[in-house]
Design a protein around this motif. Structure first.
Motif, PDB file in Angstrom:
ATOM      1  N   GLU A  22       0.811  -1.212   0.000  1.00 52.74           N
ATOM      2  CA  GLU A  22       0.000   0.000   0.000  1.00 52.74           C
ATOM      3  C   GLU A  22       0.850   1.270   0.000  1.00 52.74           C
ATOM      4  O   GLU A  22       0.326   2.366  -0.140  1.00 52.74           O
ATOM      5  CB  GLU A  22      -0.920   0.017   1.225  1.00 52.74           C
ATOM      6  N   SER A  24       3.203   2.149  -2.180  1.00 53.88           N
ATOM      7  CA  SER A  24       3.685   2.616  -3.483  1.00 53.88           C
ATOM      8  C   SER A  24       2.702   2.249  -4.584  1.00 53.88           C
ATOM      9  O   SER A  24       1.874   1.341  -4.434  1.00 53.88           O
ATOM     10  CB  SER A  24       5.045   1.992  -3.800  1.00 53.88           C
ATOM     11  N   ASN A  25       2.811   2.930  -5.698  1.00 51.34           N
ATOM     12  CA  ASN A  25       1.972   2.613  -6.853  1.00 51.34           C
ATOM     13  C   ASN A  25       2.276   1.221  -7.387  1.00 51.34           C
ATOM     14  O   ASN A  25       1.362   0.489  -7.784  1.00 51.34           O
ATOM     15  CB  ASN A  25       2.173   3.653  -7.958  1.00 51.34           C
ATOM     16  N   LYS A  28       0.612  -1.372  -5.177  1.00 56.27           N
ATOM     17  CA  LYS A  28      -0.826  -1.447  -5.426  1.00 56.27           C
ATOM     18  C   LYS A  28      -1.115  -2.161  -6.739  1.00 56.27           C
ATOM     19  O   LYS A  28      -2.102  -2.905  -6.844  1.00 56.27           O
ATOM     20  CB  LYS A  28      -1.427  -0.040  -5.432  1.00 56.27           C
ATOM     21  N   ARG A  29      -0.263  -1.964  -7.740  1.00 53.96           N
ATOM     22  CA  ARG A  29      -0.444  -2.666  -9.022  1.00 53.96           C
ATOM     23  C   ARG A  29      -0.190  -4.163  -8.850  1.00 53.96           C
ATOM     24  O   ARG A  29      -0.857  -4.992  -9.483  1.00 53.96           O
ATOM     25  CB  ARG A  29       0.483  -2.076 -10.083  1.00 53.96           C
ATOM     26  N   GLU A  32      -3.416  -5.383  -7.244  1.00 57.51           N
ATOM     27  CA  GLU A  32      -4.527  -5.322  -8.202  1.00 57.51           C
ATOM     28  C   GLU A  32      -4.446  -6.445  -9.220  1.00 57.51           C
ATOM     29  O   GLU A  32      -5.425  -7.179  -9.454  1.00 57.51           O
ATOM     30  CB  GLU A  32      -4.516  -3.964  -8.914  1.00 57.51           C
ATOM     31  N   HIS A 121      -7.938  -0.050  -6.255  1.00 66.57           N
ATOM     32  CA  HIS A 121      -7.005  -1.027  -6.814  1.00 66.57           C
ATOM     33  C   HIS A 121      -7.349  -2.467  -6.425  1.00 66.57           C
ATOM     34  O   HIS A 121      -6.630  -3.395  -6.803  1.00 66.57           O
ATOM     35  CB  HIS A 121      -5.572  -0.716  -6.373  1.00 66.57           C
TER      36      HIS A 121
END
Length: 224
Positions: A22, A24-25, A28-29, A32, A121
């Motif tokens: 959670e 960093s982007n 989260k990717r 997801e 996400h």
């Protein structure tokens, strides 16, 4: 309400991950697309190499967050149960009638899942399918006792204990509150699975839900 919920953070035991996804982007990717990929090909066929190809990142970058795909599954399942626990607490807070409170809690843990827009996400509907189909793989391992001591299943156990306490609140003399609470949670997953795959051995269908079954089972069991 949406503004209030936008600040909600679902907590997962930090020993499960190396780096909080959670934070960093990329993390989260990873979450997801791991959900989408596991749903697509199944956990047994899922690998970090395949996930890396899906998100356009090196396999090694995923290992900075999770040391194994087993730990990733533990993260996803812990997140799911923490999310369910939050909904249970939110839905039953300040309900004065003990039976109504228990029925609402049963509804939360047994219902068909709808997507929660709070977490952009994470597709909770897809994650629910993973829980139904793959959850047992997170604990049916040789390492389960050691992982339990490390606190990997604390959220799951805490949620069941909340349900147990509601049962006891109605009938303090009932001797099997923990067994009934865990049966409701695990049994709901099984009934949803049967409803989709083995319809000849369940009474749950488009008009009879697992929620209906477990409400009746519970009240029959704990009635004084």
């Amino acid at each position: 309400m949406l503004n209030l919920l936008s600040n909600l953070k679902i907590s997962v035991p930090d020993k499960i991950f190396i780096k909080d996804p959670e934070s960093s982007n990329l993390g989260k990717r990873i979450i997801e697309h791991s959900i989408l990929l596991i749903d697509e090909i199944g956990f047994d066929s899922f690998t970090f190499k395949k996930l890396g190809a899906r998100i356009g990142s090196n396999e090694s970058s995923i290992y900075r967050y999770f040391e194994s795909k087993h730990k990733l599954l533990l993260y996803l399942t812990s997140w799911y149960w923490a999310w369910i626990e939050y909904q249970m607490v939110f839905a039953t807070f300040n309900m004065p009638d003990s039976e109504a409170q228990l029925f609402k809690a049963i509804e939360v843990v047994t219902k068909t899942i709808e997507e929660d827009v709070t977490f952009s996400h994470i597709n909770e509907v897809v994650l629910n399918r993973i829980i139904i189909n793959e959850y047992s793989k997170s604990y049916l391992t040789k390492e389960v006792d050691a992982e339990n001591k490390e606190g990997y299943f604390v959220v799951y156990k805490r949620m069941i204990k909340r349900l147990r306490d509601m049962i006891i609140n109605i009938n303090s003399e009932y001797k099997f509150a923990s067994s009934l609470a865990s049966t409701i949670v695990e049994g709901a997953l099984h009934q949803h699975f049967l409803k989709e795959h083995f319809i000849s051995i369940t009474d749950c269908n488009d008009s009879v839900t697992p929620t209906d079954f477990f409400k009746q089972l519970t009240i029959n069991a704990i009635s004084k």
